[in-house]
Design an enzyme around this catalytic site. Structure first.
Site, PDB file in Angstrom:
ATOM      1  N   ASN A 217       0.848  -1.201   0.000  1.00  0.00           N
ATOM      2  CA  ASN A 217       0.000   0.000   0.000  1.00  0.00           C
ATOM      3  C   ASN A 217       0.876   1.241   0.000  1.00  0.00           C
ATOM      4  OD1 ASN A 217       0.571   0.710   2.885  1.00  0.00           O
ATOM      5  ND2 ASN A 217      -0.474  -1.231   3.232  1.00  0.00           N
TER       6      ASN A 217
ATOM      7  N   ASP B  17      -4.519  -6.417   4.808  1.00  0.00           N
ATOM      8  CA  ASP B  17      -5.626  -7.239   5.295  1.00  0.00           C
ATOM      9  C   ASP B  17      -5.648  -8.608   4.614  1.00  0.00           C
ATOM     10  OD1 ASP B  17      -6.646  -5.259   7.012  1.00  0.00           O
ATOM     11  OD2 ASP B  17      -7.683  -4.299   5.349  1.00  0.00           O
TER      12      ASP B  17
ATOM     13  N   PHE C 175      -5.225   3.206  14.446  1.00  0.00           N
ATOM     14  CA  PHE C 175      -5.455   4.210  13.410  1.00  0.00           C
ATOM     15  C   PHE C 175      -6.524   3.708  12.463  1.00  0.00           C
ATOM     16  CE2 PHE C 175      -1.914   6.468  14.944  1.00  0.00           C
ATOM     17  CZ  PHE C 175      -1.818   7.686  14.272  1.00  0.00           C
TER      18      PHE C 175
ATOM     19  N   LYS D  98     -12.564  -3.745  18.439  1.00  0.00           N
ATOM     20  CA  LYS D  98     -11.185  -4.183  18.680  1.00  0.00           C
ATOM     21  C   LYS D  98     -10.691  -3.825  20.082  1.00  0.00           C
ATOM     22  CE  LYS D  98     -10.258  -4.410  13.804  1.00  0.00           C
ATOM     23  NZ  LYS D  98      -9.278  -4.362  12.715  1.00  0.00           N
TER      24      LYS D  98
END
Length: 401
Positions: A209, A278, A322, A340
């Site tokens: 990314n 991911d 984040f 989470k």
């Protein structure tokens, strides 16, 4: 900032770095006064330092520009911090033995502020027993040494003795003042993840990314500046190592998961700023996949959700995540905060100009588990890192045992 720096410049080829340091200190907002030895003036003129510091340069004990004050006492009392750069073997020897025979040494003996010394000399001079003894003596007086770098020296040798770079010296100065103002962070174990991961397809290709790692690196540097013990777990980036930080380099999500788990138990604060993949290819190839006439299909599988795993296991740790989103930022961030089990989530837009990946600026909104919200308007990533640390500081007393 308004802090006052006395820069003491002795004679060596590294004087040009002292000129660069003067400029950087002034740009950072420090007030700078410069004292020079006669040898230093053989390399760079006082006029250069006068132009860069926008102040008088002190070169002679017997020149008193202000009849109402004794110059070497006046500037010694004025300083909040003294930096000796470059510090030659000669000046180190004089200081260690209380010799005051020029403006610089006379001033230094009158200083009561902290003193940082940046040695610069030939590698053999640096290793000489007399020089080592003098440095140990000065350390016993409370002086702080900024170790020289290894590399090519002006004398033609290669080795340790090259003065630290101006950027490193500036970082040390910043750390000195930030640390004094942030006692709550001192000694805390802070883990920061940063950068992208690379999920390999074959020896040539990988999925990744656009993360540059700049936000995570800024957080790590500013946490270390506050006195924290910082471990930076970094994906592949092209960024200089932050001062005072231990870095663990990883490449893929599995390696990052393992590295975070290794340090998790003893961490007080975990700030997960990395952009971890991911998904990863379900199958990888030992040889380069060759072109064919048809389409290439690559089946992807989920990587381990590091943040969720940490949220399930955390006890005393403060866990900060984040959320880099392109739409519905608040809703997605708050969902992530809840699912989470985070204490704080920093949300930002990856499509808004000036915010997100690769740039030097960012804009964040911090959502806290207790319902508190803190907005960090568009600013540099270093400034945003400082504001983030300021915002989570109240949690230190609540969580850390």
């Amino acid at each position: 900032m308004g802090k006052k720096i006395l820069l003491c410049v002795s004679g060596g080829i590294a004087v040009f770095k002292a000129a660069a340091l003067t400029s950087k200190l002034v740009q950072e907002g420090y007030e700078v006064k410069v004292a020079m030895t006669s040898s230093a003036q053989e390399f760079v003129t006082p006029l250069t330092f006068q132009a860069l510091s926008r102040d008088h340069v002190y070169t002679d004990t017997f020149i008193e520009p202000d009849p109402a004050a004794i110059a070497h006492i006046d500037i010694a009392d004025w300083a909040d911090l003294v930096v000796v750069a470059p510090a030659t073997a000669n000046i180190i020897g004089k200081l260690a033995n209380g010799i005051a025979d020029d403006m610089l040494t006379t001033t230094l003996l009158a200083v009561t502020a902290p003193v940082m010394i940046a040695p610069a000399m030939n590698v053999h001079m640096y290793e000489h027993p007399a020089v080592k003894k003098n440095m140990r003596t000065l350390e016993s007086f409370g002086y702080q040494f900024i170790e020289p770098d290894e590399g090519y020296l002006a004398c033609g040798y290669t080795g340790k003795g090259r003065m630290a770079e101006p950027e490193d010296l500036l970082s040390m100065v910043n750390h000195h003042f930030i640390k004094k103002a942030n006692l709550a962070w001192q000694g805390k174990n802070v883990v920061v993840t940063a950068g992208p991961t690379q999920e390999v397809i074959d020896p040539v290709r990988f999925f990744s990314n656009r993360s540059s790692g700049k936000m995570g690196y800024a957080i790590a540097e500013m946490a270390a500046a506050r006195g924290a013990q910082v471990t930076l777990i970094s994906g592949p980036v092209s960024l200089p190592m932050p001062h005072g930080v231990k870095r663990i380099s990883v490449h893929n999500a599995a390696e990052m998961f393992s590295a975070v788990n290794d340090v998790f138990e003893h961490a007080d604060v975990i700030i997960k700023a990395a952009a971890v993949a991911d998904y990863k290819p379900k199958e990888t190839f030992d040889q380069k996949v060759k072109k064919s006439t048809g389409d290439l299909m690559i089946t992807m599988e989920r990587t381990e959700d590091i943040l969720k795993s940490l949220g399930e296991r955390k006890s005393h740790q403060i866990l900060v995540g984040f959320a880099a989103e392109s739409e519905n930022i608040e809703a997605y961030a708050k969902k992530k905060l809840d699912t989470k089990n985070l204490d704080v989530i920093a949300a930002n837009s990856i499509v808004k100009e000036g915010s997100g990946f690769q740039g030097d600026t960012n804009e964040l909104v911090l959502y806290f588990k207790n319902g508190r919200e803190v907005s960090i308007p568009l600013t540099t990533k270093v400034a945003a890192a400082n504001q983030l640390l300021d915002a989570i500081k109240p949690l230190l007393g609540e969580h850390i045992k």
